[in-house]
Design a protein around this motif. Structure first.
Motif, PDB file in Angstrom:
ATOM      1  N   UNK A   5      65.897  39.837  36.721  1.00 11.72           N
ATOM      2  CA  UNK A   5      66.298  38.492  37.130  1.00 11.72           C
ATOM      3  C   UNK A   5      65.848  38.130  38.535  1.00 11.72           C
ATOM      4  N   UNK A   6      65.403  39.095  39.309  1.00  9.80           N
ATOM      5  CA  UNK A   6      64.964  38.824  40.674  1.00  9.80           C
ATOM      6  C   UNK A   6      63.439  38.858  40.728  1.00  9.80           C
ATOM      7  N   UNK A   7      62.868  38.857  41.926  1.00  7.05           N
ATOM      8  CA  UNK A   7      61.410  38.820  42.089  1.00  7.05           C
ATOM      9  C   UNK A   7      60.881  40.214  42.396  1.00  7.05           C
ATOM     10  N   UNK A   8      60.109  40.773  41.486  1.00  3.42           N
ATOM     11  CA  UNK A   8      59.435  42.071  41.689  1.00  3.42           C
ATOM     12  C   UNK A   8      60.418  43.184  42.046  1.00  3.42           C
ATOM     13  N   UNK A   9      61.597  43.150  41.453  1.00  6.90           N
ATOM     14  CA  UNK A   9      62.659  44.068  41.866  1.00  6.90           C
ATOM     15  C   UNK A   9      63.074  45.064  40.790  1.00  6.90           C
ATOM     16  N   UNK A  10      62.467  44.996  39.610  1.00  7.69           N
ATOM     17  CA  UNK A  10      62.893  45.853  38.512  1.00  7.69           C
ATOM     18  C   UNK A  10      62.447  47.294  38.653  1.00  7.69           C
ATOM     19  N   UNK A  11      62.945  48.140  37.763  1.00  9.40           N
ATOM     20  CA  UNK A  11      62.618  49.562  37.804  1.00  9.40           C
ATOM     21  C   UNK A  11      61.112  49.789  37.679  1.00  9.40           C
ATOM     22  N   UNK A  12      60.623  50.761  38.413  1.00 15.13           N
ATOM     23  CA  UNK A  12      59.190  51.048  38.469  1.00 15.13           C
ATOM     24  C   UNK A  12      58.800  52.008  37.348  1.00 15.13           C
ATOM     25  N   UNK A  13      57.794  51.615  36.578  1.00 16.79           N
ATOM     26  CA  UNK A  13      57.269  52.459  35.505  1.00 16.79           C
ATOM     27  C   UNK A  13      56.170  53.386  35.996  1.00 16.79           C
ATOM     28  N   UNK A  14      55.418  52.955  36.978  1.00 12.46           N
ATOM     29  CA  UNK A  14      54.347  53.788  37.505  1.00 12.46           C
ATOM     30  C   UNK A  14      53.717  53.148  38.721  1.00 12.46           C
ATOM     31  N   UNK A  15      53.208  53.998  39.627  1.00 19.06           N
ATOM     32  CA  UNK A  15      52.519  53.522  40.822  1.00 19.06           C
ATOM     33  C   UNK A  15      51.301  54.389  41.076  1.00 19.06           C
ATOM     34  N   UNK A  16      50.244  53.751  41.555  1.00 18.39           N
ATOM     35  CA  UNK A  16      49.035  54.466  41.961  1.00 18.39           C
ATOM     36  C   UNK A  16      48.731  54.078  43.408  1.00 18.39           C
ATOM     37  N   UNK A  17      48.870  55.053  44.332  1.00 24.29           N
ATOM     38  CA  UNK A  17      48.674  54.799  45.757  1.00 24.29           C
ATOM     39  C   UNK A  17      47.223  55.067  46.155  1.00 24.29           C
ATOM     40  N   UNK A  18      46.755  54.326  47.164  1.00 27.14           N
ATOM     41  CA  UNK A  18      45.418  54.572  47.711  1.00 27.14           C
ATOM     42  C   UNK A  18      45.334  53.976  49.110  1.00 27.14           C
ATOM     43  N   UNK A  19      44.347  54.431  49.865  1.00 26.28           N
ATOM     44  CA  UNK A  19      44.180  53.991  51.251  1.00 26.28           C
ATOM     45  C   UNK A  19      43.516  52.617  51.310  1.00 26.28           C
ATOM     46  N   UNK A  20      43.837  51.909  52.380  1.00 24.09           N
ATOM     47  CA  UNK A  20      43.200  50.630  52.685  1.00 24.09           C
ATOM     48  C   UNK A  20      42.206  50.885  53.816  1.00 24.09           C
ATOM     49  N   UNK A  21      40.936  50.620  53.580  1.00 25.10           N
ATOM     50  CA  UNK A  21      39.899  50.905  54.565  1.00 25.10           C
ATOM     51  C   UNK A  21      40.020  49.976  55.769  1.00 25.10           C
ATOM     52  N   UNK A  22      39.597  50.428  56.961  1.00 26.21           N
ATOM     53  CA  UNK A  22      39.668  49.565  58.147  1.00 26.21           C
ATOM     54  C   UNK A  22      38.867  48.278  58.002  1.00 26.21           C
ATOM     55  N   UNK A  23      37.794  48.309  57.205  1.00 26.19           N
ATOM     56  CA  UNK A  23      36.971  47.115  57.007  1.00 26.19           C
ATOM     57  C   UNK A  23      37.201  46.490  55.632  1.00 26.19           C
ATOM     58  N   UNK A  24      38.367  46.755  55.038  1.00 25.17           N
ATOM     59  CA  UNK A  24      38.665  46.262  53.690  1.00 25.17           C
ATOM     60  C   UNK A  24      38.579  44.737  53.646  1.00 25.17           C
ATOM     61  N   UNK A  25      38.013  44.235  52.562  1.00 29.12           N
ATOM     62  CA  UNK A  25      38.004  42.797  52.316  1.00 29.12           C
ATOM     63  C   UNK A  25      38.886  42.500  51.105  1.00 29.12           C
ATOM     64  N   UNK A  26      39.212  41.230  50.936  1.00 30.55           N
ATOM     65  CA  UNK A  26      39.995  40.852  49.760  1.00 30.55           C
ATOM     66  C   UNK A  26      39.282  41.287  48.491  1.00 30.55           C
ATOM     67  N   UNK A  27      37.968  41.119  48.452  1.00 33.86           N
ATOM     68  CA  UNK A  27      37.213  41.489  47.261  1.00 33.86           C
ATOM     69  C   UNK A  27      37.221  42.974  46.990  1.00 33.86           C
ATOM     70  N   UNK A  28      37.004  43.797  48.033  1.00 42.14           N
ATOM     71  CA  UNK A  28      36.979  45.244  47.823  1.00 42.14           C
ATOM     72  C   UNK A  28      38.366  45.774  47.473  1.00 42.14           C
ATOM     73  N   UNK A  29      39.412  45.214  48.089  1.00 46.72           N
ATOM     74  CA  UNK A  29      40.773  45.643  47.773  1.00 46.72           C
ATOM     75  C   UNK A  29      41.153  45.215  46.357  1.00 46.72           C
TER      76      UNK A  29
END
Length: 303
Positions: free
Chosen positions: A139-163
């Protein structure tokens, strides 16, 4: 198991492909925007053609909370509904018609960065690590139980397209891992810890306006964050809007004396603009009505 997929962006296409790879899943239908509403998403993707090629029915829907679409959910009676790449919140009637099994996708490490425009915000906030997340929609925004997550680094020169591309690869992996588990009946998720929740507000095209009084690294970060597939960072020159897609620090900027926003030089590679901290940026990709860069000594700023 049988699912309904709702979406209208590249992540929706990634999800469609994942369902077609999953042997224990069948798509009852793909619900997406009609072509006349494609402007709702700057990264809109037409799902009708690939769905038809796969033998999956397409439902064009303007509002997933409308009584007509709720009746459609009831009729299809899918085991689960996946909402991946859709801008409307799923209301109580929607969730009830889906049997409470509604899965969403968010390109952020929930509970951090709930909300909107999280790929640009990830860059603007100079986040070092991010994640793609599958979760139950409640019922809230993005607050439900998590089914899975995949973590990764954000590069210092990251762009919207590459991310964006990194998130699409992570989403494909997440679905390949999660769909078989759900098909086996393992529906469990991890409760989000609200102590770590943050919220990202909506960004509009006008938020890409560049303030040349800001330091060079901040202007460059805005250019990276607002770039494709989003509308882009922009400035104006003599009333003409210039969209700036790519920039890099200018060497020896301290040798030039100019006001913020002034064009210092123009070359075959681009043009150089002074920023508020005395630094400067070489604009290496831009878009103007006639395709030409501003002349040296022009002043960029508000129209």
């Amino acid at each position: 198991m049988q699912a309904i997929l709702i979406g209208a962006v590249e992540g929706s296409r990634v999800a469609l492909d994942a369902f077609l790879r999953a042997p224990d899943w069948r798509l009852a239908a793909v619900a997406t925007l009609p072509p006349d509403l494609s402007h709702r998403h700057s990264d809109f993707v037409d799902l009708a053609a690939p769905a038809a090629a796969a033998g999956v029915d397409t439902i064009f829907v303007r509002n997933v909370n409308s009584p007509e679409f709720i009746d459609t959910l009831d009729t299809l009676a899918a085991d689960m509904v996946f909402v991946i790449g859709w801008s409307q919140l799923c209301g109580p009637a929607f969730r009830a018609a889906a049997g409470g099994r509604v899965v969403g996708y968010h390109p952020a490490p929930l509970p951090r960065l709930r909300g909107r425009a999280v790929i640009p915000w990830t860059i603007l906030l100079d986040e070092k690590i991010t994640a793609s997340t599958l979760f139950y929609i409640d019922e809230d925004v993005d607050s439900g139980d998590i089914l899975g997550q995949r973590f990764f680094h954000v590069a210092p020169d990251e762009t919207a397209g590459s991310l964006y591309r990194k998130h699409m690869a992570a989403l494909a992996d997440l679905l390949d891992e999660t769909l078989p588990r759900l098909a086996r009946g393992n529906m469990s998720g991890t409760v989000q810890d609200p102590r770590f929740a943050t919220w990202a507000t909506r960004r509009r095209p006008e938020d890409g306006r560049i303030d040349w009084n800001r330091p060079a690294h901040e202007v460059q970060r805005l250019i990276r964050a607002a770039g494709r597939p989003y509308p882009g960072a922009f400035s104006t020159c003599g009333g003409t809007r210039i969209i700036l897609w790519s920039a890099e620090p200018a060497p020896a900027a301290d040798r030039h004396h100019a006001v913020p926003g002034q064009v210092l030089a123009r070359s075959g590679e681009g043009f150089t603009v002074r920023c508020g901290d005395g630094g400067a940026l070489v604009i290496t990709e831009w878009e103007t009505p006639d395709g030409s860069p501003p002349r040296p000594h022009s002043i960029l700023g508000a129209a």
